[in-house]
Design an enzyme around this catalytic site. Structure first.
Site, PDB file in Angstrom:
ATOM      1  N   LYS A 176     -37.370 -35.438  21.341  1.00 39.85           N
ATOM      2  CA  LYS A 176     -37.671 -34.199  22.067  1.00 39.85           C
ATOM      3  C   LYS A 176     -38.961 -33.560  21.573  1.00 39.85           C
ATOM      4  O   LYS A 176     -39.738 -33.040  22.361  1.00 39.85           O
ATOM      5  CB  LYS A 176     -36.518 -33.194  21.935  1.00 39.85           C
ATOM      6  CG  LYS A 176     -35.323 -33.524  22.812  1.00 39.85           C
ATOM      7  CD  LYS A 176     -34.393 -32.326  22.868  1.00 39.85           C
ATOM      8  CE  LYS A 176     -33.114 -32.624  23.611  1.00 39.85           C
ATOM      9  NZ  LYS A 176     -32.154 -31.529  23.524  1.00 39.85           N
ATOM     10  N   LYS A 216     -31.115 -43.568  29.060  1.00 42.98           N
ATOM     11  CA  LYS A 216     -29.903 -42.773  29.271  1.00 42.98           C
ATOM     12  C   LYS A 216     -30.104 -41.797  30.428  1.00 42.98           C
ATOM     13  O   LYS A 216     -31.183 -41.203  30.529  1.00 42.98           O
ATOM     14  CB  LYS A 216     -29.634 -41.999  27.968  1.00 42.98           C
ATOM     15  CG  LYS A 216     -28.380 -41.185  27.960  1.00 42.98           C
ATOM     16  CD  LYS A 216     -28.405 -40.208  26.785  1.00 42.98           C
ATOM     17  CE  LYS A 216     -29.407 -39.096  27.025  1.00 42.98           C
ATOM     18  NZ  LYS A 216     -29.328 -37.954  26.119  1.00 42.98           N
ATOM     19  N   LYS A 229     -30.707 -34.884  32.017  1.00 39.99           N
ATOM     20  CA  LYS A 229     -30.963 -33.756  32.921  1.00 39.99           C
ATOM     21  C   LYS A 229     -32.456 -33.503  33.088  1.00 39.99           C
ATOM     22  O   LYS A 229     -32.866 -32.841  34.025  1.00 39.99           O
ATOM     23  CB  LYS A 229     -30.344 -32.477  32.346  1.00 39.99           C
ATOM     24  CG  LYS A 229     -28.852 -32.506  32.160  1.00 39.99           C
ATOM     25  CD  LYS A 229     -28.363 -31.095  31.810  1.00 39.99           C
ATOM     26  CE  LYS A 229     -27.053 -31.082  31.082  1.00 39.99           C
ATOM     27  NZ  LYS A 229     -27.166 -30.714  29.653  1.00 39.99           N
TER      28      LYS A 229
HETATM   29  P1  TYM Z   1     -25.741 -32.027  26.673  1.00 40.59           P
HETATM   30  O1  TYM Z   1     -25.782 -30.713  27.360  1.00 40.59           O
HETATM   31  O2  TYM Z   1     -26.995 -32.824  26.605  1.00 40.59           O
HETATM   32  O3  TYM Z   1     -24.660 -32.951  27.337  1.00 40.59           O
HETATM   33  C1  TYM Z   1     -23.322 -32.538  27.512  1.00 40.59           C
HETATM   34  C2  TYM Z   1     -22.390 -33.711  27.243  1.00 40.59           C
HETATM   35  O4  TYM Z   1     -22.695 -34.796  28.128  1.00 40.59           O
HETATM   36  C3  TYM Z   1     -22.855 -35.993  27.373  1.00 40.59           C
HETATM   37  N1  TYM Z   1     -23.863 -36.833  28.041  1.00 40.59           N
HETATM   38  C4  TYM Z   1     -23.635 -38.083  28.476  1.00 40.59           C
HETATM   39  N2  TYM Z   1     -22.550 -38.867  28.461  1.00 40.59           N
HETATM   40  C5  TYM Z   1     -22.653 -40.099  29.012  1.00 40.59           C
HETATM   41  N3  TYM Z   1     -23.795 -40.573  29.579  1.00 40.59           N
HETATM   42  C6  TYM Z   1     -24.913 -39.811  29.628  1.00 40.59           C
HETATM   43  N4  TYM Z   1     -26.016 -40.265  30.200  1.00 40.59           N
HETATM   44  C7  TYM Z   1     -24.865 -38.509  29.076  1.00 40.59           C
HETATM   45  N5  TYM Z   1     -25.772 -37.505  28.951  1.00 40.59           N
HETATM   46  C8  TYM Z   1     -25.139 -36.487  28.330  1.00 40.59           C
HETATM   47  C9  TYM Z   1     -23.339 -35.535  26.011  1.00 40.59           C
HETATM   48  O5  TYM Z   1     -23.091 -36.502  25.025  1.00 40.59           O
HETATM   49  C10 TYM Z   1     -22.535 -34.278  25.823  1.00 40.59           C
HETATM   50  O6  TYM Z   1     -21.262 -34.570  25.298  1.00 40.59           O
HETATM   51  N6  TYM Z   1     -25.853 -31.072  21.817  1.00 40.59           N
HETATM   52  C11 TYM Z   1     -24.991 -31.079  22.958  1.00 40.59           C
HETATM   53  C12 TYM Z   1     -24.339 -29.742  23.257  1.00 40.59           C
HETATM   54  C13 TYM Z   1     -23.571 -29.129  22.142  1.00 40.59           C
HETATM   55  C14 TYM Z   1     -22.341 -29.558  21.606  1.00 40.59           C
HETATM   56  C15 TYM Z   1     -21.993 -28.618  20.615  1.00 40.59           C
HETATM   57  C16 TYM Z   1     -21.529 -30.645  21.862  1.00 40.59           C
HETATM   58  C17 TYM Z   1     -23.934 -27.977  21.483  1.00 40.59           C
HETATM   59  N7  TYM Z   1     -22.976 -27.658  20.568  1.00 40.59           N
HETATM   60  C18 TYM Z   1     -20.827 -28.738  19.864  1.00 40.59           C
HETATM   61  C19 TYM Z   1     -20.357 -30.778  21.103  1.00 40.59           C
HETATM   62  C20 TYM Z   1     -20.021 -29.825  20.138  1.00 40.59           C
HETATM   63  C21 TYM Z   1     -25.823 -31.470  24.166  1.00 40.59           C
HETATM   64  O7  TYM Z   1     -26.991 -31.324  24.201  1.00 40.59           O
HETATM   65  O8  TYM Z   1     -25.112 -31.873  25.221  1.00 40.59           O
END
Ligand code: TYM
Length: 340
Positions: free
Chosen positions: A115, A197, A200
């Site tokens: 990032k 992957k 968003k």
């Molecule tokens: P974020 O917002 O990027 O994504 C949310 C969740 O979606 C999963 N994910 C995917 N799973 C499968 N294939 C994909 N292509 C894909 N893209 C995203 C992510 O693994 C995630 O579970 N850092 C985290 C948010 C967060 C969080 C937390 C998660 C903040 N605090 C505490 C767990 C516990 C994030 O950016 O997710």
């Protein structure tokens, strides 16, 4: 002592939620709402601002994501659904954890490297610190299980390391959490480029299938999905385009790999793409219908999020007070922090 299994997870209100988020994370969040669990799900707006955001859009996205979570089956009677910045303990515990997290641990985070490389005007300190805030999210609720997609694995490992270090330095304070990563669907790839992957933030319009995409858009995106120059249809990780389509199909239909391969024997990629598109259109239909209802009732969404934040605060503030006491913060003027 916590008697139920505590579950916590979070999602960023940036960009559009896609089927990767759904299959890797959100769908299992809904499935984990059982009698023996206590689930906390948050829209992590503090994480979102680690990269520049338009304030109006951020607030609108935060509400949209919360409404999608409700539409995806998060039941506010069984789970606590809230917005991260509404519970100030998250930022406060993150600071304390910052001070026990070695700088070197953060420099190894691959998501930060990716990032920050994309930030032309220099990455923020918040982006570097992102995983520590994530640890705070998890530890405040003493979560045992954290359902996430595969891309969060390294962050969860860091959270476990921070937890054990804090407990060693100050005594048993936090539960050591475990990631819950599905075997199928934990890493959905982009339709335009199946070596990347699904994310968003990709600009290509055919990269991701969004949860609110209308059926004709979903069909068009699958039609244009990148495959390969071979013809047979089977689960082979060395053929990422076809493998990804088959994985999406399997995740939405719940069929076995054998059943899917048999179904497509002798058929072409065009048939596969059409069938996957239909499975996704049908799979998302109930979510989209419920979203339409929730999005028309902002007062109901306000009430759910207000109640969620109040319930989250009760747990989070208690854990934070304990952590502060153990670290020796404050003058101890209030009764609770003087208790040994
Ligand atoms: P974020 O917002 O990027 O994504 C949310 C969740 O979606 C999963 N994910 C995917 N799973 C499968 N294939 C994909 N292509 C894909 N893209 C995203 C992510 O693994 C995630 O579970 N850092 C985290 C948010 C967060 C969080 C937390 C998660 C903040 N605090 C505490 C767990 C516990 C994030 O950016 O997710």
């Amino acid at each position: 002592m916590v008697s139920k299994v505590r579950v916590l997870s979070g999602i960023q209100p940036t960009g559009n939620l896609h089927i990767g988020n759904y299959l890797g994370a959100v769908r299992q969040w809904a499935a984990m709402q059982e009698d023996n669990t206590e689930c906390y799900y948050c829209v992590v707006d503090l994480h979102a601002i680690t990269v520049p955001q338009d304030p109006k859009e951020l607030r609108a996205k935060t509400r949209e994501v919360a409404a999608i979570l409700l539409a995806a089956g998060i039941d506010p009677k069984r789970s606590v659904l809230f917005v991260q910045s509404d519970v100030t303990a998250h930022a406060e515990l993150a600071w304390i954890l910052n001070c026990v997290t070695p700088f070197g641990w953060l420099t190894r985070m691959t998501q930060f490297k990716d990032k920050s490389a994309r930030q032309q005007e220099g990455a923020s300190a918040g982006l570097f610190d992102y995983p520590v805030l994530m640890a705070a999210d998890i530890l405040l609720y003493q979560a045992h299980k954290v359902p996430v997609g595969e891309d969060q694995k390294q962050h969860l490992e860091l959270t476990r390391d921070i937890t054990m270090r804090f407990n060693r330095l100050f005594g048993e304070t936090f539960t050591v959490p475990e990631p819950r990563i599905l075997e199928i669907g934990a890493r959905i790839m982009g339709l335009d480029d199946p070596t990347k992957k699904m994310s968003k933030s990709e600009a290509n319009a055919n990269h991701a299938v969004n949860l609110l995409d209308p059926p004709d858009v979903i069909r068009r995106k699958f039609q244009r999905a990148t495959t390969d120059s071979l013809t047979d249809i089977r689960f082979d990780e060395n053929r990422p385009g076809v493998f990804n389509l088959l994985t999406i199909c399997q995740s939405f239909t719940g069929e076995t790999q054998e059943a899917i391969v048999t179904r497509f024997a002798g058929k072409g990629y065009g048939d596969l793409k059409r069938a996957v598109a239909e499975a996704v259109v049908e799979g998302l239909r109930p979510l989209q219908e419920r979203y339409a209802v929730y999005s028309k009732d902002p007062a109901q969404l306000d009430a759910v999020l207000r109640d969620g934040a109040a319930r989250a605060r009760v747990v989070a503030d208690k854990t934070l007070a304990d952590a502060k006491r153990r670290v020796g913060l404050g003058a101890g003027a209030d009764q609770e922090s003087r208790v040994q």
